[in-house]
Design a protein around this motif. Structure first.
Motif, PDB file in Angstrom:
ATOM      1  N   ASP A   1       1.057   7.424  -6.747  1.00  0.00           N
ATOM      2  CA  ASP A   1       0.178   8.451  -6.193  1.00  0.00           C
ATOM      3  C   ASP A   1      -1.278   7.986  -6.166  1.00  0.00           C
ATOM      4  O   ASP A   1      -2.195   8.706  -6.550  1.00  0.00           O
ATOM      5  N   TYR A   2      -1.469   6.738  -5.707  1.00  0.00           N
ATOM      6  CA  TYR A   2      -2.796   6.158  -5.614  1.00  0.00           C
ATOM      7  C   TYR A   2      -2.976   5.563  -4.218  1.00  0.00           C
ATOM      8  O   TYR A   2      -2.078   4.923  -3.687  1.00  0.00           O
ATOM      9  N   SER A   3      -4.137   5.777  -3.645  1.00  0.00           N
ATOM     10  CA  SER A   3      -4.416   5.224  -2.324  1.00  0.00           C
ATOM     11  C   SER A   3      -5.848   4.719  -2.288  1.00  0.00           C
ATOM     12  O   SER A   3      -6.702   5.177  -3.044  1.00  0.00           O
TER      13      SER A   3
ATOM     14  N   ASN B   1       0.832  -1.201   0.000  1.00  0.00           N
ATOM     15  CA  ASN B   1       0.000   0.000   0.000  1.00  0.00           C
ATOM     16  C   ASN B   1       0.869   1.255   0.000  1.00  0.00           C
ATOM     17  O   ASN B   1       0.601   2.218  -0.738  1.00  0.00           O
ATOM     18  N   ALA B   2       1.905   1.258   0.828  1.00  0.00           N
ATOM     19  CA  ALA B   2       2.811   2.415   0.868  1.00  0.00           C
ATOM     20  C   ALA B   2       3.546   2.571  -0.453  1.00  0.00           C
ATOM     21  O   ALA B   2       3.690   3.695  -0.970  1.00  0.00           O
ATOM     22  N   PHE B   3       4.002   1.464  -1.044  1.00  0.00           N
ATOM     23  CA  PHE B   3       4.706   1.534  -2.330  1.00  0.00           C
ATOM     24  C   PHE B   3       3.803   2.109  -3.417  1.00  0.00           C
ATOM     25  O   PHE B   3       4.214   3.017  -4.161  1.00  0.00           O
TER      26      PHE B   3
ATOM     27  N   ARG C   1       1.162   3.954  -3.036  1.00  0.00           N
ATOM     28  CA  ARG C   1       0.819   5.348  -2.730  1.00  0.00           C
ATOM     29  C   ARG C   1       1.943   6.291  -3.166  1.00  0.00           C
ATOM     30  O   ARG C   1       1.685   7.327  -3.770  1.00  0.00           O
ATOM     31  N   TYR C   2       3.189   5.915  -2.900  1.00  0.00           N
ATOM     32  CA  TYR C   2       4.302   6.812  -3.244  1.00  0.00           C
ATOM     33  C   TYR C   2       4.751   6.662  -4.690  1.00  0.00           C
ATOM     34  O   TYR C   2       5.141   7.651  -5.323  1.00  0.00           O
ATOM     35  N   ALA C   3       4.684   5.464  -5.246  1.00  0.00           N
ATOM     36  CA  ALA C   3       5.150   5.259  -6.611  1.00  0.00           C
ATOM     37  C   ALA C   3       4.129   5.705  -7.645  1.00  0.00           C
ATOM     38  O   ALA C   3       4.498   6.242  -8.697  1.00  0.00           O
TER      39      ALA C   3
END
Length: 196
Positions: A44-46, A36-38, A40-42
């Motif tokens: 820009d999706y959450s 989830n963190a990857f 979100r940062y890679a």
């Protein structure tokens, strides 16, 4: 008393299975959290659903492993005071604590949480967050977790009474030998071919 000790062993076996299965939830939760963190940062999706799954798993770990922790005698204790007591005094403290504190609290939580789960299930309650998950599975964790804790409390009560009667060894006695962490370090050293 032998029939009660047989019941205690059966409860311990169930608790052991649930505890060992719950350990895997830690790995699953960690992998989901990392992915989830990857994302979100890679990218820009959450997603609220993925965040909520982490919360659900976190809840499952704590609620379902409470009985396992009790069985392993790993709950927090005030050893500064109780360390000076005899094993028989420890057994009496555990009996009184189980009967007057653990059991009433766990039964009350089980009793109060069941209607909340039933209502969530019947109404198919969903999270109020956009993209959130259904809520009844996590609501079910509360009565199940406290039900398992009550069962393990019964087992511990039986063991303390049997100990006081001289039928079994001290259930509070710490197992001598290397800890799980020390055993793991030793296994890693052996695998690497290092001297132990």
């Amino acid at each position: 008393m032998q029939a009660l000790l047989t019941l205690s062993r059966a409860i311990d076996a169930l608790t052991e299975r649930v505890g060992k299965a719950t350990i895997w939830l830690v790995l699953i939760m960690t992998v989901i959290s990392a992915l989830n963190a990857f994302v979100r940062y890679a990218f820009d999706y959450s997603s609220n659903g993925w965040l909520e799954i982490q919360w659900y798993l976190f809840s499952a770990i704590f609620l379902l492993s409470a009985g396992y922790t009790l069985m392993r005698n790993e709950h927090v204790r005030i050893d500064v005071v109780s360390g000076h007591f005899s094993p028989r005094a420890h057994a009496w403290i555990d009996i009184i604590g189980t009967l007057f504190f653990l059991a009433p609290m766990a039964v009350a939580v089980l009793y109060l949480s069941w209607p909340i789960f039933v209502n969530a299930y019947l109404t198919n309650e969903h999270s109020s967050n956009a993209g959130g998950l259904i809520v009844w599975p996590v609501r079910l964790l509360v009565p199940v977790g406290f039900g398992l804790l009550i069962l393990q409390g019964v087992s511990e009560l039986i063991k303390r009474i049997a100990f006081l009667q001289g039928l079994i060894a001290d259930p509070n006695a710490k197992v001598q030998g290397p800890s799980a962490e020390e055993q793991l370090a030793e296994a890693i050293k052996k695998q690497r071919g290092e001297a132990v």
